[in-house]
Design an enzyme around this catalytic site. Sequence first.
Site, PDB file in Angstrom:
ATOM      1  N   HIS A 190      -4.381   0.424   7.963  1.00 55.65           N
ATOM      2  CA  HIS A 190      -4.889   0.170   6.619  1.00 55.65           C
ATOM      3  C   HIS A 190      -6.350  -0.324   6.623  1.00 55.65           C
ATOM      4  O   HIS A 190      -7.088  -0.130   5.651  1.00 55.65           O
ATOM      5  CB  HIS A 190      -3.985  -0.886   5.960  1.00 55.65           C
ATOM      6  CG  HIS A 190      -4.251  -1.139   4.518  1.00 55.65           C
ATOM      7  ND1 HIS A 190      -3.822  -0.299   3.505  1.00 55.65           N
ATOM      8  CD2 HIS A 190      -4.898  -2.156   3.885  1.00 55.65           C
ATOM      9  CE1 HIS A 190      -4.185  -0.787   2.326  1.00 55.65           C
ATOM     10  NE2 HIS A 190      -4.846  -1.907   2.521  1.00 55.65           N
ATOM     11  N   HIS A 240      -6.835   1.839   1.655  1.00 47.88           N
ATOM     12  CA  HIS A 240      -6.375   2.545   2.865  1.00 47.88           C
ATOM     13  C   HIS A 240      -7.318   3.719   3.134  1.00 47.88           C
ATOM     14  O   HIS A 240      -7.580   4.518   2.236  1.00 47.88           O
ATOM     15  CB  HIS A 240      -4.944   3.045   2.684  1.00 47.88           C
ATOM     16  CG  HIS A 240      -4.307   3.431   3.977  1.00 47.88           C
ATOM     17  ND1 HIS A 240      -3.301   2.697   4.564  1.00 47.88           N
ATOM     18  CD2 HIS A 240      -4.559   4.463   4.833  1.00 47.88           C
ATOM     19  CE1 HIS A 240      -2.957   3.274   5.712  1.00 47.88           C
ATOM     20  NE2 HIS A 240      -3.712   4.342   5.886  1.00 47.88           N
ATOM     21  N   CYS A 245       0.253   3.400   3.504  1.00 43.35           N
ATOM     22  CA  CYS A 245       0.618   2.932   4.852  1.00 43.35           C
ATOM     23  C   CYS A 245       1.898   3.644   5.332  1.00 43.35           C
ATOM     24  O   CYS A 245       2.771   3.979   4.532  1.00 43.35           O
ATOM     25  CB  CYS A 245       0.836   1.413   4.856  1.00 43.35           C
ATOM     26  SG  CYS A 245      -0.696   0.450   5.001  1.00 43.35           S
ATOM     27  N   HIS A 283      -8.785   6.950   3.383  1.00 36.76           N
ATOM     28  CA  HIS A 283      -8.274   8.284   3.054  1.00 36.76           C
ATOM     29  C   HIS A 283      -9.316   9.097   2.292  1.00 36.76           C
ATOM     30  O   HIS A 283     -10.210   8.559   1.665  1.00 36.76           O
ATOM     31  CB  HIS A 283      -7.000   8.179   2.208  1.00 36.76           C
ATOM     32  CG  HIS A 283      -7.243   7.735   0.787  1.00 36.76           C
ATOM     33  ND1 HIS A 283      -7.580   6.447   0.445  1.00 36.76           N
ATOM     34  CD2 HIS A 283      -7.205   8.429  -0.381  1.00 36.76           C
ATOM     35  CE1 HIS A 283      -7.723   6.351  -0.872  1.00 36.76           C
ATOM     36  NE2 HIS A 283      -7.511   7.538  -1.405  1.00 36.76           N
ATOM     37  N   ASN A 306     -13.724   9.228  -1.513  1.00 33.09           N
ATOM     38  CA  ASN A 306     -14.239   8.137  -2.342  1.00 33.09           C
ATOM     39  C   ASN A 306     -13.938   6.852  -1.603  1.00 33.09           C
ATOM     40  O   ASN A 306     -12.784   6.546  -1.345  1.00 33.09           O
ATOM     41  CB  ASN A 306     -13.545   8.087  -3.709  1.00 33.09           C
ATOM     42  CG  ASN A 306     -13.881   9.284  -4.567  1.00 33.09           C
ATOM     43  OD1 ASN A 306     -14.985   9.802  -4.508  1.00 33.09           O
ATOM     44  ND2 ASN A 306     -12.919   9.722  -5.366  1.00 33.09           N
ATOM     45  N   SER A 355      -8.854   4.075  -5.557  1.00 33.21           N
ATOM     46  CA  SER A 355      -7.778   3.240  -6.082  1.00 33.21           C
ATOM     47  C   SER A 355      -6.971   2.571  -4.981  1.00 33.21           C
ATOM     48  O   SER A 355      -6.017   1.873  -5.247  1.00 33.21           O
ATOM     49  CB  SER A 355      -6.882   4.079  -7.004  1.00 33.21           C
ATOM     50  OG  SER A 355      -6.523   5.290  -6.390  1.00 33.21           O
ATOM     51  N   CYS A 411       0.834  -1.207   0.000  1.00 32.54           N
ATOM     52  CA  CYS A 411       0.000   0.000   0.000  1.00 32.54           C
ATOM     53  C   CYS A 411       0.865   1.252   0.000  1.00 32.54           C
ATOM     54  O   CYS A 411       1.758   1.385   0.838  1.00 32.54           O
ATOM     55  CB  CYS A 411      -0.909  -0.006   1.231  1.00 32.54           C
ATOM     56  SG  CYS A 411      -1.709   1.584   1.519  1.00 32.54           S
ATOM     57  N   GLN A 440      -9.718  13.291   0.313  1.00 31.41           N
ATOM     58  CA  GLN A 440      -8.959  14.252  -0.476  1.00 31.41           C
ATOM     59  C   GLN A 440      -9.472  15.668  -0.197  1.00 31.41           C
ATOM     60  O   GLN A 440     -10.562  15.854   0.336  1.00 31.41           O
ATOM     61  CB  GLN A 440      -9.112  13.954  -1.972  1.00 31.41           C
ATOM     62  CG  GLN A 440      -8.707  12.535  -2.381  1.00 31.41           C
ATOM     63  CD  GLN A 440      -8.614  12.352  -3.898  1.00 31.41           C
ATOM     64  OE1 GLN A 440      -8.118  13.212  -4.613  1.00 31.41           O
ATOM     65  NE2 GLN A 440      -9.091  11.220  -4.387  1.00 31.41           N
TER      66      GLN A 440
HETATM   67  O1  LIG Z   1      -7.843  10.739  -7.063  1.00 34.05           O
HETATM   68  P1  LIG Z   1      -8.030   9.254  -7.232  1.00 34.05           P
HETATM   69  O2  LIG Z   1      -8.531   8.582  -5.980  1.00 34.05           O
HETATM   70  O3  LIG Z   1      -6.837   8.566  -7.829  1.00 34.05           O
HETATM   71  O4  LIG Z   1      -9.211   9.112  -8.328  1.00 34.05           O
HETATM   72  C1  LIG Z   1     -10.571   9.061  -8.020  1.00 34.05           C
HETATM   73  O5  LIG Z   1     -11.055  10.297  -7.511  1.00 34.05           O
HETATM   74  C2  LIG Z   1     -10.990  11.430  -8.393  1.00 34.05           C
HETATM   75  C3  LIG Z   1     -11.653  12.612  -7.708  1.00 34.05           C
HETATM   76  O6  LIG Z   1     -12.988  12.322  -7.327  1.00 34.05           O
HETATM   77  C4  LIG Z   1     -11.644  11.133  -9.740  1.00 34.05           C
HETATM   78  O7  LIG Z   1     -11.369  12.181 -10.636  1.00 34.05           O
HETATM   79  C5  LIG Z   1     -11.143   9.812 -10.347  1.00 34.05           C
HETATM   80  O8  LIG Z   1     -11.896   9.513 -11.506  1.00 34.05           O
HETATM   81  C6  LIG Z   1     -11.302   8.702  -9.312  1.00 34.05           C
HETATM   82  O9  LIG Z   1     -10.811   7.477  -9.820  1.00 34.05           O
END
Ligand SMILES: O=P(O)(O)O[C@H]1O[C@H](CO)[C@@H](O)[C@H](O)[C@H]1O
Lengths: 346, 346
Positions: free
Chosen positions: A111, A160, A52, A162, A149, A157, A49, A164
């Site tokens: 994690h 873990h 981590c 998290h 997300n 992706s 990961c 943004q």
């Molecule tokens: O930023 P990450 O987690 O790599 O990517 C994810 O979140 C982003 C923001 O919502 C999006 O634009 C991506 O399509 C999604 O896969």
Amino acid sequence: MAVDFARPHRRYNPLTGGWVQVSPQRMGRPWQGEVSLPDPPPPSYDPACYLCPGNPRVGGEVNPAYEGVHVFDNDFPALAEDQPSEADHDPLLRAEASAGVCRVICFSPDHGKSLPLLTPEQLRAVVDVWADQTAELGQRFANVQVFENKGAMMGCSNPHPHGQVWATAHLPQELAAEDAHQRAYLADHGRALLLDTATREIAAGERVVEINDDWLAIIPFWAAWPFETLLLPRFAVQRMPQLTGEQRASLASILKALTTRYDNLFQTSFPYSMGWHQAPYGPDSLSPDIDHWQLHAHFYPPLLRSAEVRKFMVGYEMLAEPQRDLTPERAAEMLRAVSGLVHYRA
Amino acid sequence: MAVDFARPHRRYNPLTGGWVQVSPQRMGRPWQGEVSLPDPPPPSYDPACYLCPGNPRVGGEVNPAYEGVHVFDNDFPALAEDQPSEADHDPLLRAEASAGVCRVICFSPDHGKSLPLLTPEQLRAVVDVWADQTAELGQRFANVQVFENKGAMMGCSNPHPHGQVWATAHLPQELAAEDAHQRAYLADHGRALLLDTATREIAAGERVVEINDDWLAIIPFWAAWPFETLLLPRFAVQRMPQLTGEQRASLASILKALTTRYDNLFQTSFPYSMGWHQAPYGPDSLSPDIDHWQLHAHFYPPLLRSAEVRKFMVGYEMLAEPQRDLTPERAAEMLRAVSGLVHYRA
Ligand SMILES: O=P(O)(O)O[C@H]1O[C@H](CO)[C@@H](O)[C@H](O)[C@H]1O
Ligand SMILES: O=P(O)(O)O[C@H]1O[C@H](CO)[C@@H](O)[C@H](O)[C@H]1O
């Protein structure tokens, strides 16, 4: 005559000006389409990961041995800070440069600890970081978009835990719509739209999922996603940094209860995108003109019937109007029927 | 100074009033998230398929031994026709009954023949049914939404080649936005927005994917999905039933070429939601006031990098603004670089 909510109808979203088609009679439809495998419960530490503590990131840098919440700049940001303010004004090919920053917020060094599995104190630390990031980035940017997300189904992706932050010099379109509708409501009614909503929904009760002294989680009357929720303060507040210590603690508490209900509903780590909407900064923040705003969070979870069967917002939804099968009232009832205290994996 | 399209910027969609965040520098990002298995090529006949000729449907009815295009009423419709016109006007809980019908259109009796695999004559028959359904339902409903969900990734519950029609007494929100923006553009510029778009895009060339004497397929300047296309007539026309025989034949031809390019791009049966937008009927159709309208189709495909890796419109996209990585110009170049004539499975 009143609209019959057991029959097909549309509902209006006063926060954005959008509509949703509600088709309660359609829940009986058999499903022969895509069935997703739920994400397996992750271990406490994954050597592969890139989030981590102590592990190398995709960009090559090594994570510190962090012990609480950990913030760093996104290695592949969608935005860049050093942007000149250019604009093309052609009516058919209109564009503008967009300046901003993208950061990643690891909620826990563990994690395997998604939000409902954190202690109230650990969740409170996440709230504090959200507020601090907002205060810091609000000095340079008009909008501070805090979001998470969760789950592979929602494009996450890495399991873990998290979230943004994407902060931008411009007001993104969803925020611009909410700003305009909240402004118009205050002008028409003399009260903030989302404060009125909180009062009305507490009185009605049928769409309430969780409530404490300061906060309220409802399935909004106009929810598009099956188990979409709106997390509202019961007091006037425009941005996260304004929250008192007590209000942050009660926020941590309702976040734990709501996400515990989500996980318990289909006995799975419930996927969603969630995020905070708060009053814009920038030129607007220099004026006191943000009374129409109320801080709030949206949760958009994709699941419909089980951990495997999701709602697809495609076809009619993309071309014409979002559509939902079960009513918001029924969805709230289902979330109220599971525990907000004991997590199914506890 | 002009906006630098190699750096993060936003583009404006004059058809809906929306914006998209473009982040061209982000294509290098590694992907550790969900990888989808492409749908396997289906056989010509599947005894378990509820759309194949002669098979029983989910509702119990048996399909006729149809040989061309076959239309029937959806067994689990999202809409109902016999609806009283009720409305609730509470500003926070606003709703209205919605009347409509939902039909299914099987494009071919052959379970394995998606649009690009049909002959031009078979595709022409699909176009005729789309036009006939529009003409018939337009007598009773304001909007006739013709669309196709293709692929499990796009919520399609059955690989048998089929689309849908949902006709409604009201104008759904996406159509209402396009109606308003086309109307305003005609008032400001004296020409139809999408006719001007066709002229400008042919001259520019860089976003053109396919073109013939009557039709044009472009990646619009403001496309949100990586390989989103807009299919435009090169002549003034508001609705499908107005198309002449020749225009229908040339439409069948560009549909075949465009969907062949799509399949060839990642050597897979390319998933998408596609659908037609045409001038509303109903009270509006009684007046000649539809000059601002141009018939057109949108294709919204989810794939980003390969048959396995899709774009997720989540998080920032749901809460703030759609975001794309590769530019529309680059996407058009990639689609032009593959064949529109020979399908990879031929
Ligand atoms: O930023 P990450 O987690 O790599 O990517 C994810 O979140 C982003 C923001 O919502 C999006 O634009 C991506 O399509 C999604 O896969
Ligand atoms: O009608 P279907 O194919 O069963 O269902 C599909 O298309 C509908 C219309 O776009 C959507 O509402 C559903 O979410 C999707 O799964």
